[in-house]
Scaffold this motif. Sequence first.
Motif, mmCIF file in Angstrom:
data_model
loop_
_atom_site.group_PDB
_atom_site.id
_atom_site.type_symbol
_atom_site.label_atom_id
_atom_site.label_comp_id
_atom_site.label_asym_id
_atom_site.label_seq_id
_atom_site.Cartn_x
_atom_site.Cartn_y
_atom_site.Cartn_z
ATOM 1 N N HIS A 1 31.187 52.604 76.229
ATOM 2 C CA HIS A 1 29.783 53.011 76.099
ATOM 3 C C HIS A 1 28.827 51.836 76.291
ATOM 4 C CE1 HIS A 1 30.464 57.187 75.303
ATOM 5 N NE2 HIS A 1 31.378 56.884 74.410
ATOM 6 N N ALA B 1 25.823 51.398 79.234
ATOM 7 C CA ALA B 1 24.449 51.076 78.864
ATOM 8 C C ALA B 1 24.040 49.689 79.370
ATOM 9 C CB ALA B 1 24.291 51.147 77.346
ATOM 10 N N PRO C 1 20.628 45.882 71.862
ATOM 11 C CA PRO C 1 19.699 47.009 72.029
ATOM 12 C C PRO C 1 18.819 47.169 70.787
ATOM 13 C CG PRO C 1 21.921 47.809 71.611
ATOM 14 C CD PRO C 1 22.003 46.310 71.688
ATOM 15 N N ASP C 2 17.734 47.940 70.930
ATOM 16 C CA ASP C 2 16.884 48.186 69.761
ATOM 17 C C ASP C 2 17.666 49.026 68.754
ATOM 18 O OD1 ASP C 2 16.542 51.016 70.193
ATOM 19 O OD2 ASP C 2 14.833 50.639 71.510
ATOM 20 N N ASP D 1 17.459 52.022 67.397
ATOM 21 C CA ASP D 1 17.833 53.403 67.724
ATOM 22 C C ASP D 1 18.948 53.456 68.761
ATOM 23 O OD1 ASP D 1 16.000 54.432 65.924
ATOM 24 O OD2 ASP D 1 14.448 54.777 67.441
ATOM 25 N N GLU D 2 18.824 52.635 69.797
ATOM 26 C CA GLU D 2 19.866 52.598 70.839
ATOM 27 C C GLU D 2 21.183 52.084 70.270
ATOM 28 O OE1 GLU D 2 17.517 51.714 74.971
ATOM 29 O OE2 GLU D 2 17.534 50.114 73.462
ATOM 30 N N LEU D 3 21.110 51.101 69.378
ATOM 31 C CA LEU D 3 22.320 50.559 68.761
ATOM 32 C C LEU D 3 23.001 51.629 67.909
ATOM 33 C CD1 LEU D 3 24.258 48.247 68.177
ATOM 34 C CD2 LEU D 3 22.687 47.513 66.349
ATOM 35 N N GLU E 1 22.840 54.829 68.245
ATOM 36 C CA GLU E 1 23.430 55.827 69.149
ATOM 37 C C GLU E 1 24.717 55.293 69.782
ATOM 38 O OE1 GLU E 1 22.309 58.277 73.221
ATOM 39 O OE2 GLU E 1 20.696 57.373 72.054
ATOM 40 N N LEU E 2 24.709 54.030 70.184
ATOM 41 C CA LEU E 2 25.889 53.411 70.795
ATOM 42 C C LEU E 2 27.065 53.396 69.812
ATOM 43 C CD1 LEU E 2 27.097 51.747 73.202
ATOM 44 C CD2 LEU E 2 26.303 49.718 71.951
ATOM 45 N N LYS F 1 28.481 56.865 69.267
ATOM 46 C CA LYS F 1 29.322 57.273 70.394
ATOM 47 C C LYS F 1 30.690 56.604 70.322
ATOM 48 C CE LYS F 1 25.698 58.198 73.797
ATOM 49 N NZ LYS F 1 25.087 57.706 75.047
#
Length: 138
Positions: free
Chosen positions: A55, A59, A100-101, A103-105, A107-108, A111
């Motif tokens: 993942h 990204a 990543p910011d 929120d992205e972290l 989500e990563l 996943k």
Amino acid sequence: MAVKAKELRYAIDLQPDATLRTEGGAPLSPGQEWTPEPLLLAALVRCTLKSLRHHAERAALRLGPATAAASSLVTRRESDGRYAQTEATVELAVELRPLPDADELAELLAKAERDCFVGASLTARPRYRWTVNGEDVA
């Protein structure tokens, strides 16, 4: 028309000297002292990191050095009285570049946990604790 699900098949064989070999012949020599329980935890850690790497690459992130530890509790399940892994905790410390910011972290990492088939195969869902670039992630 239903789309056929992708299938991934794996195999190992165990030799009398305790060497495990993959279907491609790659050896893993954990020795007789390695029992299935810690091997399951090792598989859970490796699978989670493999999922994170997949993942992260999608990204456009680079996964650097990683360390991990895992523990579990095996006891009787209340549901059927059989012995099983009833708890598992996985602690992972990883380096990601660029970071990543928040929120992205989140989500990563979600996943990575979701798509580790070993963790997804367990009845007792593992608890994950992440440290990314030296910072605890809640």
